[in-house]
Design an enzyme around this catalytic site. Structure first.
Site, PDB file in Angstrom:
ATOM      1  N   ASN A   7      93.189 -63.492  35.578  1.00  0.00           N
ATOM      2  CA  ASN A   7      92.651 -63.487  34.202  1.00  0.00           C
ATOM      3  C   ASN A   7      92.559 -64.933  33.647  1.00  0.00           C
ATOM      4  OD1 ASN A   7      92.774 -63.516  31.664  1.00  0.00           O
ATOM      5  ND2 ASN A   7      92.583 -60.958  31.431  1.00  0.00           N
ATOM      6  N   GLU A  34      87.772 -62.049  32.002  1.00  0.00           N
ATOM      7  CA  GLU A  34      87.971 -62.584  31.295  1.00  0.00           C
ATOM      8  C   GLU A  34      87.121 -63.742  31.109  1.00  0.00           C
ATOM      9  OE1 GLU A  34      89.835 -61.609  27.019  1.00  0.00           O
ATOM     10  OE2 GLU A  34      91.720 -61.335  28.441  1.00  0.00           O
ATOM     11  N   ASP A 145      93.143 -57.321  36.149  1.00  0.00           N
ATOM     12  CA  ASP A 145      94.463 -57.371  34.555  1.00  0.00           C
ATOM     13  C   ASP A 145      94.636 -55.709  34.334  1.00  0.00           C
ATOM     14  OD1 ASP A 145      94.912 -56.878  32.270  1.00  0.00           O
ATOM     15  OD2 ASP A 145      93.973 -58.596  31.977  1.00  0.00           O
ATOM     16  N   ASN A 147      95.683 -54.371  32.762  1.00  0.00           N
ATOM     17  CA  ASN A 147      96.760 -54.285  30.677  1.00  0.00           C
ATOM     18  C   ASN A 147      97.991 -52.883  31.143  1.00  0.00           C
ATOM     19  OD1 ASN A 147      96.167 -56.054  29.242  1.00  0.00           O
ATOM     20  ND2 ASN A 147      94.284 -55.511  29.368  1.00  0.00           N
ATOM     21  N   ASP A 217      99.078 -57.904  35.920  1.00  0.00           N
ATOM     22  CA  ASP A 217      98.045 -57.628  36.645  1.00  0.00           C
ATOM     23  C   ASP A 217      98.310 -57.489  38.311  1.00  0.00           C
ATOM     24  OD1 ASP A 217      96.333 -59.700  34.645  1.00  0.00           O
ATOM     25  OD2 ASP A 217      97.791 -60.086  34.933  1.00  0.00           O
ATOM     26  N   ASP A 246      97.079 -67.381  29.233  1.00  0.00           N
ATOM     27  CA  ASP A 246      98.497 -66.364  29.163  1.00  0.00           C
ATOM     28  C   ASP A 246      98.340 -66.436  30.437  1.00  0.00           C
ATOM     29  OD1 ASP A 246      95.417 -64.834  28.341  1.00  0.00           O
ATOM     30  OD2 ASP A 246      96.929 -64.078  26.611  1.00  0.00           O
ATOM     31  N   HIS A 247      97.605 -65.426  31.494  1.00  0.00           N
ATOM     32  CA  HIS A 247      98.119 -64.245  32.931  1.00  0.00           C
ATOM     33  C   HIS A 247      98.659 -65.475  33.610  1.00  0.00           C
ATOM     34  CE1 HIS A 247      96.264 -60.321  31.507  1.00  0.00           C
ATOM     35  NE2 HIS A 247      95.816 -61.241  30.604  1.00  0.00           N
TER      36      HIS A 247
END
Length: 256
Positions: A7, A34, A145, A147, A217, A246-247
């Site tokens: 991501n 994303e 991802d 989530n 992930d 952030d990933h």
DNA sequence: ATGGTTGGTGTCCAA
């Protein structure tokens, strides 16, 4: 064969990071989430110059997924078949003799919200899609991802990230287990038992420096591919770079 | 729990 999921949280911002990481890690197939780019703005030419073909399904501002591969991606499917969705969150293709599905699962905001209900509907639709997909293509890889942190080992603080919290709630984890029941296996857990290894850290509160993260992930491999899965891991290094996503990328190595 | 940080063609929303 190495396959990775990342991501990037805006491919526009993270294209230099992606180029660097492709050069360092030399994966064969990469799923991105994303991207936040409309299709005409996707940097397919720049990626092709570095040896990667791309297929992508994007939109402005939010969401967006892509598959990069050294070999051609065939029979490309954008979105979940039969599921009306304005949000660009799914793309699948056949690369060699592998079927690859790349997902950007709905975040869900908070338990009980409309977005949470959408997340559970979306995951139910993914389940039905993958049930058909694994019949048609037994050599199936599902990455993305998710989530969802699969269990308590995958969160830095299980008291906060509990059965009532978004990303770890019972209904979300049940939805993930329904995917496992199709004959899909969390590749990371085939090779590593210990907890405390994460793929996402909140930008806020110095989450990465304090290693306050989650493992959300994931790469799932089908029964047919399970014996061919050699290793899996998460590459933390790009998270240490300047202006990072952030990933971090999550990868698997397959003997195929 | 809350607040905090990042990206987007934005000035609030999503994560």
């Amino acid at each position: 064969m190495r396959i990775a999921s990342w991501n990037v949280n805006s491919l526009n911002v993270r294209l230099p990071h992606l180029h660097q990481w492709l050069a360092d890690a030399t994966p064969d197939i990469v799923g991105l989430q994303e991207t936040k780019l409309e299709d005409p703005r996707f940097p397919d030419t720049a990626l092709l110059e570095r040896g990667y073909r791309s297929v992508f399904s994007g939109q402005k501002t939010y969401n967006g997924v892509a598959l990069l591969s050294r070999e051609p991606a065939l029979d490309v499917q954008m979105g979940i078949p039969g599921f009306e969705d304005e949000q660009k969150r799914a793309i699948a293709a056949t690369v060699g003799d592998l079927r690859i599905v790349n997902l950007y699962v709905v975040n869900g905001q908070d338990v009980g919200t409309d977005k949470y209900a959408y997340k559970l509907r979306w995951l139910a639709a993914v389940h039905d899609w993958l049930a058909a997909e694994i019949q048609a293509h037994p050599r199936l890889v599902v990455m993305g991802d998710f989530n969802i942190a699969p269990d308590a080992r995958d969160v830095h603080d299980p008291e906060v990230w509990n059965e009532d919290h978004i990303l770890t709630s019972t209904a979300e984890r049940d939805a993930l287990r329904r995917l496992y029941a199709l004959g899909l296996h969390d590749a990371y857990r085939l090779h590593h038992e210990a907890g405390g290894v994460f793929s996402w850290w909140d930008y806020r509160q110095a989450g990465f420096r304090r290693d306050r993260g989650l493992r959300i992930d994931l790469t799932l491999v089908s029964d047919a591919l399970k014996p061919k899965c050699r290793d899996a891991g998460i590459d933390r290094e790009p998270r240490t770079w300047e202006r990072p996503s952030d990933h971090a990328p999550a990868w698997v190595a397959l003997d195929v």
